[in-house]
Design a protein around this motif. Structure first.
Motif, PDB file in Angstrom:
ATOM      1  N   TRP A 189       0.038  62.213 -45.032  1.00 48.29           N
ATOM      2  CA  TRP A 189      -0.399  62.017 -46.745  1.00 48.29           C
ATOM      3  C   TRP A 189      -2.025  61.798 -47.114  1.00 48.29           C
ATOM      4  O   TRP A 189      -2.247  61.984 -47.978  1.00 48.29           O
ATOM      5  CB  TRP A 189       0.010  61.053 -47.714  1.00 48.29           C
ATOM      6  CG  TRP A 189       2.251  60.618 -47.766  1.00 48.29           C
ATOM      7  CD1 TRP A 189       2.566  59.712 -46.963  1.00 48.29           C
ATOM      8  CD2 TRP A 189       2.036  61.115 -48.550  1.00 48.29           C
ATOM      9  NE1 TRP A 189       3.725  60.502 -47.015  1.00 48.29           N
ATOM     10  CE2 TRP A 189       3.291  61.160 -48.403  1.00 48.29           C
ATOM     11  CE3 TRP A 189       1.851  61.781 -50.119  1.00 48.29           C
ATOM     12  CZ2 TRP A 189       4.616  61.756 -49.961  1.00 48.29           C
ATOM     13  CZ3 TRP A 189       2.508  62.922 -50.412  1.00 48.29           C
ATOM     14  CH2 TRP A 189       3.937  62.361 -50.541  1.00 48.29           C
ATOM     15  N   LEU A 233       4.598  56.671 -49.471  1.00 49.39           N
ATOM     16  CA  LEU A 233       4.247  55.490 -49.323  1.00 49.39           C
ATOM     17  C   LEU A 233       3.852  54.675 -49.837  1.00 49.39           C
ATOM     18  O   LEU A 233       4.233  52.806 -49.018  1.00 49.39           O
ATOM     19  CB  LEU A 233       2.564  55.483 -48.593  1.00 49.39           C
ATOM     20  CG  LEU A 233       2.338  56.578 -48.537  1.00 49.39           C
ATOM     21  CD1 LEU A 233       0.242  56.496 -48.333  1.00 49.39           C
ATOM     22  CD2 LEU A 233       2.269  56.656 -46.960  1.00 49.39           C
ATOM     23  N   GLN A 291       1.815  58.629 -42.302  1.00 49.88           N
ATOM     24  CA  GLN A 291       0.782  57.595 -43.630  1.00 49.88           C
ATOM     25  C   GLN A 291      -0.296  58.810 -43.516  1.00 49.88           C
ATOM     26  O   GLN A 291      -1.137  59.240 -44.230  1.00 49.88           O
ATOM     27  CB  GLN A 291       0.315  56.576 -42.639  1.00 49.88           C
ATOM     28  CG  GLN A 291       1.766  55.628 -43.463  1.00 49.88           C
ATOM     29  CD  GLN A 291       1.097  54.243 -42.832  1.00 49.88           C
ATOM     30  OE1 GLN A 291       0.555  53.637 -42.799  1.00 49.88           O
ATOM     31  NE2 GLN A 291       2.066  53.996 -42.020  1.00 49.88           N
ATOM     32  N   PRO A 299       7.628  50.506 -47.431  1.00 49.10           N
ATOM     33  CA  PRO A 299       7.662  50.436 -45.632  1.00 49.10           C
ATOM     34  C   PRO A 299       8.614  50.946 -45.121  1.00 49.10           C
ATOM     35  O   PRO A 299       9.087  52.069 -43.982  1.00 49.10           O
ATOM     36  CB  PRO A 299       6.604  50.192 -45.463  1.00 49.10           C
ATOM     37  CG  PRO A 299       6.115  49.187 -46.520  1.00 49.10           C
ATOM     38  CD  PRO A 299       6.788  49.505 -48.238  1.00 49.10           C
TER      39      PRO A 299
END
Length: 78
Positions: free
Chosen positions: A61, A35, A58, A38
């Protein structure tokens, strides 16, 4: 007069276990690295269940990180 090393050396297996655990803790860097940048996931396609890639990547995760933390914890309690 030097006293040398006053602490007893741990058995080889203990030192190896600690080294292995340190390596296993590096697995916890995966979510951070996944992460961190971006531009890697800043896109719309592919869409999953109506969610653009930016969002579902996202959100994926969250359970993945929980699983990694659990695995490291379980491995460390042995």
């Amino acid at each position: 007069m030097g006293m040398g090393n006053v602490w007893p050396r741990p058995p080889q297996s203990t030192r190896t276990r600690h080294t292995g655990m340190k390596m296993l803790h590096l697995v916890l860097l995966l979510p951070f690295l996944g992460l961190l940048w971006p531009p890697f996931y800043d896109r719309i396609d592919p869409v999953l269940l109506g969610f653009p890639f930016f969002y579902w990547y996202q959100l994926a995760w969250v359970p993945a990180t929980s699983l990694l933390i659990w695995l490291v914890w379980k491995r460390g309690t042995r």
